[in-house]
Design an enzyme around this catalytic site. Structure first.
Site, short mmCIF file in Angstrom:
data_model
loop_
_atom_site.label_atom_id
_atom_site.label_comp_id
_atom_site.label_asym_id
_atom_site.label_seq_id
_atom_site.Cartn_x
_atom_site.Cartn_y
_atom_site.Cartn_z
N MET A 30 0.80 -1.22 0.00
CA MET A 30 0.00 0.00 0.00
C MET A 30 0.84 1.28 0.00
O MET A 30 0.65 2.18 0.80
CB MET A 30 -0.95 -0.01 1.20
CG MET A 30 -1.93 -1.15 1.18
SD MET A 30 -3.11 -1.11 2.53
CE MET A 30 -2.04 -1.41 3.93
N ASN A 77 -0.67 -4.82 -10.06
CA ASN A 77 -1.14 -4.39 -8.74
C ASN A 77 -2.61 -4.75 -8.59
O ASN A 77 -3.37 -4.73 -9.57
CB ASN A 77 -0.97 -2.88 -8.59
CG ASN A 77 -1.44 -2.40 -7.22
OD1 ASN A 77 -1.03 -2.93 -6.19
ND2 ASN A 77 -2.30 -1.40 -7.20
N HIS A 121 -6.02 -3.57 -6.68
CA HIS A 121 -6.59 -2.42 -5.96
C HIS A 121 -8.02 -2.77 -5.54
O HIS A 121 -8.80 -3.30 -6.34
CB HIS A 121 -6.61 -1.18 -6.86
CG HIS A 121 -7.11 0.05 -6.15
ND1 HIS A 121 -6.33 0.76 -5.27
CD2 HIS A 121 -8.32 0.67 -6.18
CE1 HIS A 121 -7.04 1.77 -4.79
NE2 HIS A 121 -8.24 1.74 -5.32
#
Length: 282
Positions: free
Chosen positions: A173, A190, A192
């Site tokens: 994060m 990534n 999210h």
């Protein structure tokens, strides 16, 4: 008063910067074999041994005496010094530097909070500040603030030496530096915890994402796997999966449901797509 920069041997520095610093070496162990980092073992040999050895390497922190030797040079030259070490959470080297600095004036020790490239970025910044006319104390104060913004996932050189082809950020994060993005174009994934472009970008991480979703009153949220670019959460989308938002949800319950029903499903799928050569960015 002239200021010198002192680092430990884990700092990853370009040649022109390395020539301007003083270095305190750590000790590297491969089983019973002992080496002085940067003196009796270089990066190339280290990686060769890392691949060939049956045991993982360990390091011994730089000692207070090693720093005192450098600090004596500073005192004799009537100079000041800024010391930048690898993260105290990785090693006791920072503590050694602090112990050694206790008996000296004009020595400012900065916990770099990372290692290798991260330390290198701080060192380059320190020289820019000193060249602009800042004192050692002022430079150390700026570094204490700026280090919070410098997060490096891993040494690009290390990833390349180990022949890594894909970097996966799962639950990481923080915003990474451009060096990694440039070294692995379209090869960093990534996950999210929202349906991008909703609730993403600066400040949207962890529970904050779910807090914003509940504040807005959405009935559906979810997760997104995207390719990492230099702009936060703005890279090409690979996969998305929607998850229902319940009336009695809290940020914690919504976070858990999205992880179980979406994140843990689509991230492995995205990795599979990459490894199978089925991801293409046009």
């Amino acid at each position: 008063m002239k200021t010198r920069i002192i680092v430990d041997s884990t700092a990853d520095l370009v040649p022109e910067i390395k020539a301007r610093v003083s270095t305190v070496p750590l000790t590297v162990h491969f089983g019973q074999e002992e080496y002085i980092d940067g003196v009796t073992i270089d990066n190339k040999t280290f990686y060769e041994k890392l691949i060939e050895s049956d045991v993982l390497p360990t390091t011994s922190q730089a000692t207070p005496d090693a720093f005192i030797k450098e600090f004596e040079k500073v005192r004799q030259a009537e100079e000041a010094a800024v010391v930048i070490t690898l993260a105290s959470k990785f090693s006791g080297t920072y503590q050694s530097a602090m112990i050694a600095a206790a008996d000296y004036e004009n020595i400012y020790v900065v916990d770099g909070t990372s290692a290798a490239m991260g330390t290198g970025i701080l060192v380059e910044l320190a020289f820019r500040l000193l060249d602009a006319g800042m004192t050692a104390e002022e430079t150390a104060q700026v570094l204490e603030e700026e280090k919070k913004k410098i997060i490096v996932v891993a040494l690009v050189d290390t990833l390349r030496e180990l022949d890594i082809g894909l970097v996966v950020m799962a639950g990481f994060m923080v915003i990474i530096t451009n060096e990694l993005v440039e070294a692995y174009p379209n090869a960093i994934l990534n996950i999210h915890p929202s349906l991008i472009p909703s609730f993403c970008g600066k400040g949207c991480y962890g529970l904050h994402v779910h807090e914003k979703a509940l504040e807005y009153g959405v009935k559906v949220s979810g997760a997104t796997v995207h390719i990492v670019s230099e702009e936060c959460d703005a890279g090409p989308i690979v996969l998305q999966k929607a998850v229902e938002v319940l009336d009695d949800d809290t940020p914690e319950t919504l976070q858990r449901r999205i992880m179980e029903q979406a994140e843990w499903v689509i991230l492995p799928q995205a990795v599979r797509l990459f490894c199978d050569g089925r991801l293409k960015v046009e």
